[in-house]
Design an enzyme around this catalytic site. Structure first.
Site, PDB file in Angstrom:
ATOM      1  N   LYS A  70      -0.445   7.047   8.767  1.00  0.00           N
ATOM      2  CA  LYS A  70      -0.898   8.153   9.631  1.00  0.00           C
ATOM      3  C   LYS A  70      -1.522   7.522  10.877  1.00  0.00           C
ATOM      4  O   LYS A  70      -2.741   7.314  10.921  1.00  0.00           O
ATOM      5  CB  LYS A  70      -1.966   8.985   8.922  1.00  0.00           C
ATOM      6  CG  LYS A  70      -1.521   9.779   7.721  1.00  0.00           C
ATOM      7  CD  LYS A  70      -2.726  10.582   7.183  1.00  0.00           C
ATOM      8  CE  LYS A  70      -2.451  11.207   5.854  1.00  0.00           C
ATOM      9  NZ  LYS A  70      -3.677  11.753   5.206  1.00  0.00           N
TER      10      LYS A  70
ATOM     11  N   VAL B  95      -1.362  14.405   1.857  1.00  0.00           N
ATOM     12  CA  VAL B  95      -0.091  14.371   1.125  1.00  0.00           C
ATOM     13  C   VAL B  95      -0.257  13.796  -0.277  1.00  0.00           C
ATOM     14  O   VAL B  95      -1.193  13.042  -0.539  1.00  0.00           O
ATOM     15  CB  VAL B  95       0.982  13.554   1.893  1.00  0.00           C
ATOM     16  CG1 VAL B  95       1.376  14.243   3.187  1.00  0.00           C
ATOM     17  CG2 VAL B  95       0.517  12.124   2.169  1.00  0.00           C
TER      18      VAL B  95
ATOM     19  N   GLU C 183       0.829  -1.220   0.000  1.00  0.00           N
ATOM     20  CA  GLU C 183       0.000   0.000   0.000  1.00  0.00           C
ATOM     21  C   GLU C 183       0.854   1.257   0.000  1.00  0.00           C
ATOM     22  O   GLU C 183       1.999   1.251   0.461  1.00  0.00           O
ATOM     23  CB  GLU C 183      -0.859   0.008   1.268  1.00  0.00           C
ATOM     24  CG  GLU C 183      -2.324  -0.252   1.060  1.00  0.00           C
ATOM     25  CD  GLU C 183      -3.104   0.880   0.398  1.00  0.00           C
ATOM     26  OE1 GLU C 183      -2.542   1.650  -0.410  1.00  0.00           O
ATOM     27  OE2 GLU C 183      -4.288   0.988   0.696  1.00  0.00           O
ATOM     28  N   ASP C 184       0.278   2.344  -0.463  1.00  0.00           N
ATOM     29  CA  ASP C 184       0.951   3.639  -0.399  1.00  0.00           C
ATOM     30  C   ASP C 184       0.851   4.255   0.988  1.00  0.00           C
ATOM     31  O   ASP C 184       1.825   4.779   1.522  1.00  0.00           O
ATOM     32  CB  ASP C 184       0.376   4.607  -1.450  1.00  0.00           C
ATOM     33  CG  ASP C 184      -1.155   4.696  -1.404  1.00  0.00           C
ATOM     34  OD1 ASP C 184      -1.794   4.033  -0.568  1.00  0.00           O
ATOM     35  OD2 ASP C 184      -1.710   5.448  -2.228  1.00  0.00           O
TER      36      ASP C 184
ATOM     37  N   ASP D  98      -4.373   4.974   6.431  1.00  0.00           N
ATOM     38  CA  ASP D  98      -5.016   6.120   7.062  1.00  0.00           C
ATOM     39  C   ASP D  98      -5.942   5.572   8.160  1.00  0.00           C
ATOM     40  O   ASP D  98      -5.489   5.302   9.267  1.00  0.00           O
ATOM     41  CB  ASP D  98      -5.761   6.863   5.943  1.00  0.00           C
ATOM     42  CG  ASP D  98      -6.380   8.175   6.371  1.00  0.00           C
ATOM     43  OD1 ASP D  98      -5.738   8.913   7.126  1.00  0.00           O
ATOM     44  OD2 ASP D  98      -7.503   8.472   5.932  1.00  0.00           O
TER      45      ASP D  98
HETATM   46  P1  IMP Z   1      -7.802   3.884   4.631  1.00  0.00           P
HETATM   47  O1  IMP Z   1      -6.621   3.388   5.401  1.00  0.00           O
HETATM   48  O2  IMP Z   1      -8.831   2.833   4.370  1.00  0.00           O
HETATM   49  O3  IMP Z   1      -8.421   5.088   5.282  1.00  0.00           O
HETATM   50  O4  IMP Z   1      -7.395   4.330   3.176  1.00  0.00           O
HETATM   51  C1  IMP Z   1      -6.127   4.690   2.860  1.00  0.00           C
HETATM   52  C2  IMP Z   1      -6.105   5.115   1.400  1.00  0.00           C
HETATM   53  O5  IMP Z   1      -6.685   6.409   1.254  1.00  0.00           O
HETATM   54  C3  IMP Z   1      -4.670   5.256   0.938  1.00  0.00           C
HETATM   55  O6  IMP Z   1      -4.197   4.077   0.381  1.00  0.00           O
HETATM   56  C4  IMP Z   1      -4.749   6.390  -0.050  1.00  0.00           C
HETATM   57  O7  IMP Z   1      -5.021   5.877  -1.330  1.00  0.00           O
HETATM   58  C5  IMP Z   1      -5.906   7.234   0.437  1.00  0.00           C
HETATM   59  N1  IMP Z   1      -5.374   8.356   1.234  1.00  0.00           N
HETATM   60  C6  IMP Z   1      -5.413   8.518   2.580  1.00  0.00           C
HETATM   61  N2  IMP Z   1      -4.786   9.638   2.976  1.00  0.00           N
HETATM   62  C7  IMP Z   1      -4.309  10.206   1.846  1.00  0.00           C
HETATM   63  C8  IMP Z   1      -3.516  11.385   1.592  1.00  0.00           C
HETATM   64  O8  IMP Z   1      -3.095  12.151   2.484  1.00  0.00           O
HETATM   65  N3  IMP Z   1      -3.220  11.627   0.286  1.00  0.00           N
HETATM   66  C9  IMP Z   1      -3.640  10.835  -0.738  1.00  0.00           C
HETATM   67  N4  IMP Z   1      -4.349   9.713  -0.538  1.00  0.00           N
HETATM   68  C10 IMP Z   1      -4.699   9.391   0.735  1.00  0.00           C
HETATM   69 MG    MG Z   2      -4.356   3.543  -1.714  1.00  0.00          MG
END
Ligand code: IMP
Ligand code: MG
Length: 175
Positions: A129, A151, A97-98, A101
């Site tokens: 994060k 970001v 993953e990138d 969050d």
């Molecule tokens: P979560 O952990 O399910 O909330 O989703 C995470 C995904 O949301 C990441 O893989 C990103 O693709 C996207 N994402 C969350 N924060 C950011 C950010 O600051 N910039 C760009 N994409 C984000």
């Molecule tokens: Mg993603």
């Protein structure tokens, strides 16, 4: 108005951390059949760098899920837009993953690959994060912790822009 204002993570920092993660993964999975599954599109840049730091042959595949839609807050529901091509039953899966969050996307994906009877399912992310986490999903390989800022760069986008920036930048949105 949207502008990128400040580099949060430099090219060098990214490269060094990717090397370390690659070495760690190479040690942990030595002698095992490993498949790296990249979560598109954001994970693509990290995936390309990471796979070249792994010291034995690995399988690779790509998957696209959406959890955010047009908004920048997580909906908590994921839809599979593109699934992997491989049969991963009995193989060791590492989700690449990138950024993690809320953790909701990865929590869903981990369950999915467990149901598909992967031998194991672990998570690797270049950015995290921690202060935003809503679910307690263990991150087996975590690159760099960042504060609660939006970001872009190194694969991450804002409205499909900025993915090709080699560093991670902070985005500011003003009226
Ligand atoms: P979560 O952990 O399910 O909330 O989703 C995470 C995904 O949301 C990441 O893989 C990103 O693709 C996207 N994402 C969350 N924060 C950011 C950010 O600051 N910039 C760009 N994409 C984000
Ligand atoms: Mg993603």
């Amino acid at each position: 108005m949207t502008q990128i204002t400040k580099v949060l993570v430099s090219k060098d920092q990214l490269q060094q951390r990717v090397r370390e993660l690659g070495a760690e993964i190479s040690r942990d999975y030595a002698g095992k059949e490993l498949v790296l599954i990249c979560i598109l599109k954001g994970g693509a840049v990290f995936m390309s760098d990471l796979m070249r730091e792994i010291t034995f042959p690995v399988g690779i595949d790509y998957m696209s899920v959406s959890s955010y839609g047009a908004s920048s807050t997580s909906s908590g529901v994921i839809t599979i837009k593109k699934d992997i091509d491989m049969d991963i039953r009995g193989k060791h899966v590492l989700l690449v993953e990138d950024l993690i969050d809320t953790g909701l996307t990865l929590q869903h994906l981990k369950e999915l690959f467990a149901l598909r009877e992967a031998a194991s399912v672990r998570i690797c992310t270049i950015l995290s994060k921690p202060s935003r986490r809503l679910v307690d999903v263990p991150i087996d390989y975590s690159g760099i912790d960042i504060p609660d800022e939006f970001v872009v760069g190194y694969g991450l986008d804002y409205a499909e822009q900025f993915r090709n920036l080699p560093e991670v930048w902070i985005v500011e949105t003003r009226d």
